[in-house]
Design a protein around this motif. Structure first.
Motif, PDB file in Angstrom:
ATOM      1  N   ALA A  50       0.849  -1.201   0.000  1.00  0.00           N
ATOM      2  CA  ALA A  50       0.000   0.000   0.000  1.00  0.00           C
ATOM      3  C   ALA A  50       0.880   1.245   0.000  1.00  0.00           C
ATOM      4  CB  ALA A  50      -0.900   0.001   1.231  1.00  0.00           C
ATOM      5  N   GLY A  51       0.514   2.211  -0.810  1.00  0.00           N
ATOM      6  CA  GLY A  51       1.234   3.494  -0.860  1.00  0.00           C
ATOM      7  C   GLY A  51       2.442   3.481  -1.778  1.00  0.00           C
ATOM      8  N   ALA A  52       2.851   2.296  -2.235  1.00  0.00           N
ATOM      9  CA  ALA A  52       4.050   2.224  -3.084  1.00  0.00           C
ATOM     10  C   ALA A  52       3.679   2.512  -4.547  1.00  0.00           C
ATOM     11  CB  ALA A  52       4.684   0.848  -2.978  1.00  0.00           C
ATOM     12  N   THR A  53       4.678   2.940  -5.315  1.00  0.00           N
ATOM     13  CA  THR A  53       4.465   3.220  -6.735  1.00  0.00           C
ATOM     14  C   THR A  53       4.925   2.013  -7.563  1.00  0.00           C
ATOM     15  OG1 THR A  53       4.804   5.573  -6.372  1.00  0.00           O
ATOM     16  CG2 THR A  53       5.049   4.795  -8.626  1.00  0.00           C
ATOM     17  N   TYR A  54       4.123   1.629  -8.522  1.00  0.00           N
ATOM     18  CA  TYR A  54       4.469   0.500  -9.403  1.00  0.00           C
ATOM     19  C   TYR A  54       4.406   0.964 -10.859  1.00  0.00           C
ATOM     20  CZ  TYR A  54       4.184  -2.351  -5.291  1.00  0.00           C
ATOM     21  OH  TYR A  54       4.426  -2.868  -4.042  1.00  0.00           O
ATOM     22  N   TYR A  55       5.202   0.323 -11.670  1.00  0.00           N
ATOM     23  CA  TYR A  55       5.310   0.659 -13.087  1.00  0.00           C
ATOM     24  C   TYR A  55       4.825  -0.521 -13.912  1.00  0.00           C
ATOM     25  CZ  TYR A  55       8.012   4.093 -10.771  1.00  0.00           C
ATOM     26  OH  TYR A  55       8.373   5.076  -9.904  1.00  0.00           O
ATOM     27  N   TRP A  56       4.208  -0.224 -15.045  1.00  0.00           N
ATOM     28  CA  TRP A  56       3.730  -1.328 -15.866  1.00  0.00           C
ATOM     29  C   TRP A  56       3.924  -1.018 -17.335  1.00  0.00           C
ATOM     30  CZ3 TRP A  56      -1.243  -1.294 -18.556  1.00  0.00           C
ATOM     31  CH2 TRP A  56      -1.960  -0.111 -18.399  1.00  0.00           C
ATOM     32  N   THR A  57       4.161  -2.066 -18.075  1.00  0.00           N
ATOM     33  CA  THR A  57       4.352  -1.918 -19.514  1.00  0.00           C
ATOM     34  C   THR A  57       3.500  -2.968 -20.221  1.00  0.00           C
ATOM     35  OG1 THR A  57       6.197  -3.467 -19.549  1.00  0.00           O
ATOM     36  CG2 THR A  57       6.754  -1.158 -19.283  1.00  0.00           C
ATOM     37  N   VAL A  58       3.069  -2.654 -21.416  1.00  0.00           N
ATOM     38  CA  VAL A  58       2.398  -3.644 -22.267  1.00  0.00           C
ATOM     39  C   VAL A  58       3.211  -3.748 -23.556  1.00  0.00           C
ATOM     40  CG1 VAL A  58       0.263  -4.325 -23.417  1.00  0.00           C
ATOM     41  CG2 VAL A  58       0.163  -2.874 -21.394  1.00  0.00           C
ATOM     42  N   ASP A  59       3.645  -4.937 -23.878  1.00  0.00           N
ATOM     43  CA  ASP A  59       4.323  -5.170 -25.153  1.00  0.00           C
ATOM     44  C   ASP A  59       3.368  -5.970 -26.034  1.00  0.00           C
ATOM     45  OD1 ASP A  59       6.515  -4.033 -23.972  1.00  0.00           O
ATOM     46  OD2 ASP A  59       7.329  -5.948 -23.304  1.00  0.00           O
ATOM     47  N   ALA A  60       3.237  -5.572 -27.295  1.00  0.00           N
ATOM     48  CA  ALA A  60       2.350  -6.302 -28.212  1.00  0.00           C
ATOM     49  C   ALA A  60       3.194  -7.000 -29.273  1.00  0.00           C
ATOM     50  CB  ALA A  60       1.376  -5.334 -28.876  1.00  0.00           C
ATOM     51  N   LEU A  61       2.885  -8.250 -29.490  1.00  0.00           N
ATOM     52  CA  LEU A  61       3.526  -8.998 -30.574  1.00  0.00           C
ATOM     53  C   LEU A  61       2.448  -9.288 -31.613  1.00  0.00           C
ATOM     54  CD1 LEU A  61       6.110 -10.381 -31.567  1.00  0.00           C
ATOM     55  CD2 LEU A  61       5.310 -12.473 -30.447  1.00  0.00           C
TER      56      LEU A  61
END
Lengths: 196, 225
Positions: free
Chosen positions: A169-180
């Protein structure tokens, strides 16, 4: 040590704000300083506001620096992932010379939600716009050190992060989407972030 | 001059100028989403317990909306300060009043970790500084305390008040900030516009020397009653 009777007329809030921003000059500043020296209530206003603004500035600086570290970490991961991308067919000489599909190949995946920096509770839904028919998507969630906390492959344009994924809780997360895509070419969303 | 959008944000202008209820609501939502982190920061800094800060936050929104945004309409942008600075002062006042209503505590009554009033501890510190050195003879056993000690304490306080009154306004403010409000030298430097905390230390040293001299002229040579 003092009473309010000594300073019966309080200055307008705008004047206290200008003093805090060092915008009061000359006699106007002098009059306000005389008032502050004798009025505990206005002194309380300026001292507490000064502290709140300082701490707000400090936390804003932290918020600005944290994503930069995360984006760098996520980018490094993406570069590593891209390098080991299998079965990527080479384009023909014609395609290379004419630049066929070049702009399209570079079009990033458009993220729908969550918006960058948005606070997200449990069962976070990650959504993006379809890149191409029958594309296969790889979604990865990383923490601020670049460690992959969870990843998923899907042909859908949304995923739900399961409750079992340990996100603080309270932490920052990063996300990526790669498309093939079916033609073997790949594209990505770049790094986006949300807070838990 | 400041950036006009800092002084009078477009969202605030849209809110105050909206004729239709729907436009007003939309502008209020935009204004709120822009300033929400700051509002939450203020409510959390004043009402530190989680449930209090959320109650304070809800009260702040209610108060800002009350009487067709009366408080926000009172904002008089004169171009010198940012709207956000003004907003923090207003929201803080609301929050301190909220805490006072809930707990009956005066908004100036800050306490240290031992439950002692910061103002009382700081005032004692000023007395000790003015005494120059701690006189062992002044440490009196409570049981043997002289009956006229409270009267002498009042006299000492009155002498100190008069000596403080003779100082210039900025010097008096520095003394109050340090010994009444318990600010650090760095905080005082930031507030008054001095370059570093060392400038504050030098000013305080000169001020206490001056106060000590003024008290000595009145026959006061120690901090004990």
């Amino acid at each position: 040590m003092e009473s309010h009777e000594a300073a019966p007329r309080h200055p307008p809030t705008e004047q206290l704000a200008a003093f805090l921003e060092r915008r009061l000059l000359g006699s106007e500043r002098q009059v306000l300083i005389e008032h502050l020296a004798d009025c505990a209530e206005c002194r309380h206003d300026v001292t507490t506001t000064s502290r709140v603004l300082s701490s707000a500035r400090a936390s804003r600086r932290r918020r600005l620096i944290q994503p930069i570290v995360g984006v760098i970490a996520a980018s490094l991961v993406f570069v590593l992932v891209s390098r080991v991308q299998p079965n990527r067919p080479d384009r023909t000489g014609d395609e290379r010379s004419q630049g066929v599909n070049e702009p399209d190949a570079m079009t990033p995946i458009v993220i729908v939600s969550p918006a960058n920096g948005a606070a997200s509770g449990r069962n976070t839904v990650l959504m993006w716009r379809a890149d191409a028919p029958s594309a296969l998507y790889k979604v990865a969630v990383l923490d601020s050190t670049g460690t992959v906390k969870w990843s998923e492959r899907t042909t859908d344009t949304s995923v739900v992060i399961p409750d079992s994924v340990p996100l603080s809780a309270g932490a920052t997360y990063y996300w990526t989407v790669d498309a093939l895509r079916q033609d073997g070419r790949a594209t990505t969303s770049g790094a986006h972030w949300f807070t838990r | 001059m400041r950036d006009a959008s800092d002084v009078f944000p477009d969202d605030l202008r849209a809110l105050l100028e909206a004729q239709e209820r729907a436009d007003r609501e939309a502008a209020w939502t935009r204004l709120l989403s822009r300033h929400n982190p700051l509002l939450l920061h203020v409510t959390k800094s004043v009402a530190r317990r989680s449930e209090d800060s959320m109650d304070a936050y809800a009260m702040v929104l209610e108060e800002l909306r009350a009487d067709d945004f009366r408080r926000l309409r009172a904002y008089d942008a004169d171009g010198r300060s940012k709207f956000t600075t003004w907003l923090v002062i207003v929201v803080q006042r609301l929050c301190f009043d909220f805490v006072r209503r809930r707990y009956g505590r005066h908004r100036g009554d800050a306490t240290n970790g031992n439950g002692q009033s910061v103002a009382a501890v700081s005032r004692r510190h000023l007395h000790d500084l003015l005494s120059g050195t701690i006189d062992l003879a002044s440490i009196v056993d409570e049981h043997g305390k002289e009956l006229d000690a409270p009267i002498r304490e009042q006299e000492l306080q009155a002498h100190l008040e008069r000596a403080l009154g003779e100082l210039g306004a900025e010097d008096r403010l520095i003394v109050k900030l340090r010994f009444e409000d318990g600010l650090t030298a760095r905080e005082i430097a930031n507030l008054i516009g001095l370059s570093t905390q060392f400038h504050v230390y030098r000013r305080l040293s000169a001020i206490t020397d001056s106060l000590r001299q003024r008290l000595a002229e009145r026959g006061v040579d120690g901090s004990a009653p």
